[in-house]
Design a protein around this motif. Structure first.
Motif, PDB file in Angstrom:
ATOM      1  N   THR A  31     -43.356  14.901 -24.437  1.00 18.42           N
ATOM      2  CA  THR A  31     -44.624  14.363 -23.949  1.00 18.42           C
ATOM      3  C   THR A  31     -44.513  14.021 -22.470  1.00 18.42           C
ATOM      4  O   THR A  31     -43.535  13.429 -22.025  1.00 18.42           O
ATOM      5  CB  THR A  31     -45.066  13.119 -24.732  1.00 18.42           C
ATOM      6  N   ASN A  32     -45.514  14.421 -21.759  1.00 19.13           N
ATOM      7  CA  ASN A  32     -45.525  14.225 -20.315  1.00 19.13           C
ATOM      8  C   ASN A  32     -46.925  13.860 -19.842  1.00 19.13           C
ATOM      9  O   ASN A  32     -47.909  14.110 -20.529  1.00 19.13           O
ATOM     10  CB  ASN A  32     -45.112  15.518 -19.599  1.00 19.13           C
ATOM     11  N   CYS A  33     -46.978  13.292 -18.674  1.00 16.64           N
ATOM     12  CA  CYS A  33     -48.237  13.197 -17.949  1.00 16.64           C
ATOM     13  C   CYS A  33     -48.246  14.339 -16.950  1.00 16.64           C
ATOM     14  O   CYS A  33     -47.275  14.529 -16.216  1.00 16.64           O
ATOM     15  CB  CYS A  33     -48.353  11.861 -17.215  1.00 16.64           C
ATOM     16  N   THR A  50     -56.158  14.671 -15.031  1.00 15.54           N
ATOM     17  CA  THR A  50     -54.873  14.236 -15.574  1.00 15.54           C
ATOM     18  C   THR A  50     -54.929  14.270 -17.087  1.00 15.54           C
ATOM     19  O   THR A  50     -55.963  13.943 -17.684  1.00 15.54           O
ATOM     20  CB  THR A  50     -54.560  12.804 -15.110  1.00 15.54           C
ATOM     21  N   TYR A  52     -52.407  13.519 -20.759  1.00 12.02           N
ATOM     22  CA  TYR A  52     -51.178  13.144 -21.440  1.00 12.02           C
ATOM     23  C   TYR A  52     -50.943  14.225 -22.488  1.00 12.02           C
ATOM     24  O   TYR A  52     -51.773  14.402 -23.394  1.00 12.02           O
ATOM     25  CB  TYR A  52     -51.317  11.775 -22.081  1.00 12.02           C
ATOM     26  N   LYS A 101     -43.215  10.980 -19.901  1.00  7.10           N
ATOM     27  CA  LYS A 101     -43.837   9.714 -20.287  1.00  7.10           C
ATOM     28  C   LYS A 101     -43.834   9.574 -21.800  1.00  7.10           C
ATOM     29  O   LYS A 101     -44.214  10.485 -22.512  1.00  7.10           O
ATOM     30  CB  LYS A 101     -45.288   9.686 -19.764  1.00  7.10           C
ATOM     31  N   SER A 104     -48.889   6.729 -23.607  1.00 11.80           N
ATOM     32  CA  SER A 104     -49.993   7.626 -23.292  1.00 11.80           C
ATOM     33  C   SER A 104     -50.748   7.275 -22.016  1.00 11.80           C
ATOM     34  O   SER A 104     -51.655   7.992 -21.625  1.00 11.80           O
ATOM     35  CB  SER A 104     -50.986   7.678 -24.462  1.00 11.80           C
ATOM     36  N   SER A 105     -50.407   6.178 -21.381  1.00  9.25           N
ATOM     37  CA  SER A 105     -51.121   5.833 -20.157  1.00  9.25           C
ATOM     38  C   SER A 105     -50.489   6.563 -18.980  1.00  9.25           C
ATOM     39  O   SER A 105     -49.293   6.481 -18.744  1.00  9.25           O
ATOM     40  CB  SER A 105     -51.069   4.315 -19.928  1.00  9.25           C
ATOM     41  N   CYS A 106     -51.309   7.264 -18.243  1.00  6.81           N
ATOM     42  CA  CYS A 106     -50.809   8.059 -17.125  1.00  6.81           C
ATOM     43  C   CYS A 106     -51.254   7.475 -15.788  1.00  6.81           C
ATOM     44  O   CYS A 106     -52.416   7.093 -15.631  1.00  6.81           O
ATOM     45  CB  CYS A 106     -51.315   9.497 -17.235  1.00  6.81           C
ATOM     46  N   PRO A 109     -51.655  11.437 -10.628  1.00  7.10           N
ATOM     47  CA  PRO A 109     -50.637  12.483 -10.485  1.00  7.10           C
ATOM     48  C   PRO A 109     -49.971  12.499  -9.112  1.00  7.10           C
ATOM     49  O   PRO A 109     -48.836  12.974  -8.995  1.00  7.10           O
ATOM     50  CB  PRO A 109     -51.415  13.780 -10.751  1.00  7.10           C
ATOM     51  N   TYR A 112     -46.465  10.903  -9.156  1.00  8.66           N
ATOM     52  CA  TYR A 112     -45.360  11.421  -9.948  1.00  8.66           C
ATOM     53  C   TYR A 112     -44.239  11.933  -9.045  1.00  8.66           C
ATOM     54  O   TYR A 112     -44.478  12.377  -7.921  1.00  8.66           O
ATOM     55  CB  TYR A 112     -45.828  12.566 -10.852  1.00  8.66           C
TER      56      TYR A 112
END
Length: 125
Positions: A31-33, A50, A52, A101, A104-106, A109, A112
């Protein structure tokens, strides 16, 4: 090597469409943002979209809502930005970025650590 690789972009007339792709290489966590931001000369960076990759509702800038769509592949390491109904004010350098991440909060971008080399999108009227 962990990196973000972007493709797509170019020139288009107003009302046309373009698609950008972005792959996060060697991101082994599922899992990533991931997202896109853009920058025009003399202006601040603007978050475009953006997502998640573990699930959730994508976030869009008001300026692109209803016109741009961010999507992802099933592996969660590639995202796409479909840009429709392009306007001259969409002309900018577009960058993709990613970060691993768990939650789930991003963030935005442009905050990053991993980002692409950028590609120029030009929309003529």
């Amino acid at each position: 090597e962990v990196k973000v690789v972007q493709s797509g972009g170019g020139s288009q007339q107003s009302g046309g469409s373009l698609k950008l792709s972005c792959e996060a290489w060697d991101f082994t966590f599922p899992t990533n943002c991931m997202g896109w931001f853009r920058q025009q000369p003399g202006k601040e960076r603007e978050e475009v979209a953006t997502v998640y990759t573990g699930g959730g509702v994508p976030r869009y800038a008001d300026s692109v809502k209803g016109r741009f769509t961010i999507s992802q592949n099933s592996a969660g390491n590639t995202v796409y930005l479909q840009m429709n109904s392009l306007k001259p004010e969409d002309t900018a350098m577009y960058y993709c970025a990613a970060e691993v991440k768990i939650e789930s909060s991003c963030r935005r971008p442009d905050e990053y650590n991993y980002r692409s080399q950028g590609t120029h999108v030009s929309v003529s009227s």
